[in-house]
Scaffold this active site. Structure first.
Site, PDB file in Angstrom:
ATOM      1  NE  ARG A  69      -0.583   1.596   5.209  1.00 28.17           N
ATOM      2  CZ  ARG A  69       0.464   0.880   4.780  1.00 28.17           C
ATOM      3  NH1 ARG A  69       1.363   1.429   4.006  1.00 28.17           N
ATOM      4  NH2 ARG A  69       0.584  -0.389   5.126  1.00 28.17           N
ATOM      5  CG  ASP A  72       2.679   0.532   7.611  1.00 28.43           C
ATOM      6  OD1 ASP A  72       3.538   0.321   6.724  1.00 28.43           O
ATOM      7  OD2 ASP A  72       2.245  -0.367   8.352  1.00 28.43           O
ATOM      8  CE  LYS A  89      14.802   2.761   5.644  1.00 30.20           C
ATOM      9  NZ  LYS A  89      14.377   1.838   6.704  1.00 30.20           N
ATOM     10  CD  GLU A 115       7.805  -1.168  -3.262  1.00 30.57           C
ATOM     11  OE1 GLU A 115       7.455  -0.341  -2.397  1.00 30.57           O
ATOM     12  OE2 GLU A 115       7.722  -2.394  -3.100  1.00 30.57           O
ATOM     13  CG  ASP A 116       6.970   2.042   0.358  1.00 32.37           C
ATOM     14  OD1 ASP A 116       7.681   1.196  -0.225  1.00 32.37           O
ATOM     15  OD2 ASP A 116       6.311   1.763   1.375  1.00 32.37           O
ATOM     16  CG  ASP A 126      15.213  -1.350   4.623  1.00 34.42           C
ATOM     17  OD1 ASP A 126      16.096  -0.548   4.932  1.00 34.42           O
ATOM     18  OD2 ASP A 126      14.750  -2.174   5.427  1.00 34.42           O
ATOM     19  CE  LYS A 128      -3.073  -2.136   3.357  1.00 38.76           C
ATOM     20  NZ  LYS A 128      -3.576  -1.987   4.741  1.00 38.76           N
ATOM     21  N   GLY A 129       2.141   1.067   0.319  1.00 34.34           N
ATOM     22  CA  GLY A 129       3.004   2.210   0.615  1.00 34.34           C
ATOM     23  C   GLY A 129       3.148   3.219  -0.499  1.00 34.34           C
ATOM     24  CG  PHE A 141      10.863   2.247  10.714  1.00 35.07           C
ATOM     25  CD1 PHE A 141      11.025   1.091   9.953  1.00 35.07           C
ATOM     26  CD2 PHE A 141       9.582   2.708  10.966  1.00 35.07           C
ATOM     27  CE1 PHE A 141       9.914   0.402   9.458  1.00 35.07           C
ATOM     28  CE2 PHE A 141       8.470   2.031  10.475  1.00 35.07           C
ATOM     29  CZ  PHE A 141       8.634   0.879   9.726  1.00 35.07           C
ATOM     30  CB  VAL A 142      10.825   7.032   7.067  1.00 34.24           C
ATOM     31  CG1 VAL A 142      12.162   7.687   7.294  1.00 34.24           C
ATOM     32  CG2 VAL A 142      10.877   6.044   5.914  1.00 34.24           C
TER      33      VAL A 142
HETATM   34  P1  IMP Z   1      13.411  -4.417   1.464  1.00 33.43           P
HETATM   35  O1  IMP Z   1      13.253  -5.730   0.771  1.00 33.43           O
HETATM   36  O2  IMP Z   1      14.146  -4.550   2.766  1.00 33.43           O
HETATM   37  O3  IMP Z   1      14.035  -3.379   0.578  1.00 33.43           O
HETATM   38  O4  IMP Z   1      11.940  -3.983   1.873  1.00 33.43           O
HETATM   39  C1  IMP Z   1      11.347  -2.852   1.400  1.00 33.43           C
HETATM   40  C2  IMP Z   1       9.973  -2.721   2.035  1.00 33.43           C
HETATM   41  O5  IMP Z   1      10.064  -2.763   3.468  1.00 33.43           O
HETATM   42  C3  IMP Z   1       9.373  -1.371   1.702  1.00 33.43           C
HETATM   43  O6  IMP Z   1       8.672  -1.380   0.489  1.00 33.43           O
HETATM   44  C4  IMP Z   1       8.499  -1.120   2.909  1.00 33.43           C
HETATM   45  O7  IMP Z   1       7.257  -1.778   2.750  1.00 33.43           O
HETATM   46  C5  IMP Z   1       9.238  -1.772   4.047  1.00 33.43           C
HETATM   47  N1  IMP Z   1      10.099  -0.786   4.733  1.00 33.43           N
HETATM   48  C6  IMP Z   1      11.443  -0.771   4.746  1.00 33.43           C
HETATM   49  N2  IMP Z   1      11.904   0.276   5.453  1.00 33.43           N
HETATM   50  C7  IMP Z   1      10.822   0.947   5.905  1.00 33.43           C
HETATM   51  C8  IMP Z   1      10.660   2.150   6.681  1.00 33.43           C
HETATM   52  O8  IMP Z   1      11.614   2.838   7.107  1.00 33.43           O
HETATM   53  N3  IMP Z   1       9.374   2.535   6.934  1.00 33.43           N
HETATM   54  C9  IMP Z   1       8.297   1.833   6.484  1.00 33.43           C
HETATM   55  N4  IMP Z   1       8.411   0.709   5.737  1.00 33.43           N
HETATM   56  C10 IMP Z   1       9.669   0.270   5.451  1.00 33.43           C
END
Ligand code: IMP
Length: 182
Positions: A168, A162, A134, A100-101, A104, A44-45, A155-156
């Protein structure tokens, strides 16, 4: 929920100015208005970001959403990713940008999975647009074509993102500071 507070990181104005720049870059990179462009937001992000981004793109654009989940960072095979809601739009022959939001660790493999999945459906091209990156946390290398902001390992929340489904609806992006960090 652990005791915490939210500190502003990017204001609504900073976000909207950056989104306008991203929209301009995308409009410039796809100059032929006859070539179909499809933006795919990951639920949903990315919903708020996608809604603003399409309005900053000065050419015809279609959009759709997907929902994907994975079993988390401990599993590394792309076979672990599950599609919870598939695209309704046809993909073949279209230029696709996955929106994507936040990127990470890259370990959930949603990006790699989606990009491979869209290529297999004969998208003309597939690119990735993220609001926040990040890089310090990255484990799996992933190429980003359009990036809003680079952030530290924090963490944002807000602007679609969320913490346990809260925040959100914040119009800005904030950092969650947990009590033990004070
Ligand atoms: P990754 O596979 O670790 O890159 O996961 C990315 C997903 O983790 C993002 O699309 C978010 O849904 C969630 N996520 C990672 N960091 C944050 C954060 O700081 N705040 C909120 N959601 C996060």
């Amino acid at each position: 929920m652990t005791s915490h507070r939210v500190e502003p990181l990017f204001s609504a104005t900073e976000i909207s100015e950056r989104v306008v720049e991203l929209g301009r870059s995308i409009s410039r990179d796809y100059p032929s208005k006859e070539e179909p462009l499809l933006l795919v937001g990951v639920l949903k992000g990315a919903t708020l970001f996608l809604a603003d981004l399409i309005r900053a793109i000065d050419r015809p654009v279609e959009f759709d959403f997907v929902a994907v989940s994975s079993y988390g960072a401990e599993t590394k095979s792309s076979g672990e990713v599950r599609v919870l809601k598939d695209l309704e739009a046809a993909v073949a022959g279209k230029h696709v940008i996955v929106v994507e939001d936040i990127l990470d660790t890259g370990l959930t493999l949603r990006f790699s999975y989606l990009i491979e999945n869209l290529r297999a459906r004969h998208a003309a091209s597939v690119k990735l647009c993220v609001l926040l990156n990040k890089p310090a946390r990255r484990v799996v290398p992933i190429h980003i074509d359009y990036c809003g902001f680079i952030i530290d390992d924090v963490f944002v929340v807000g602007y679609g993102m969320d913490y346990a489904e809260s925040y959100r609806n914040l119009p800005y992006v904030g950092v969650v500071r947990f009590a033990e960090q004070d």
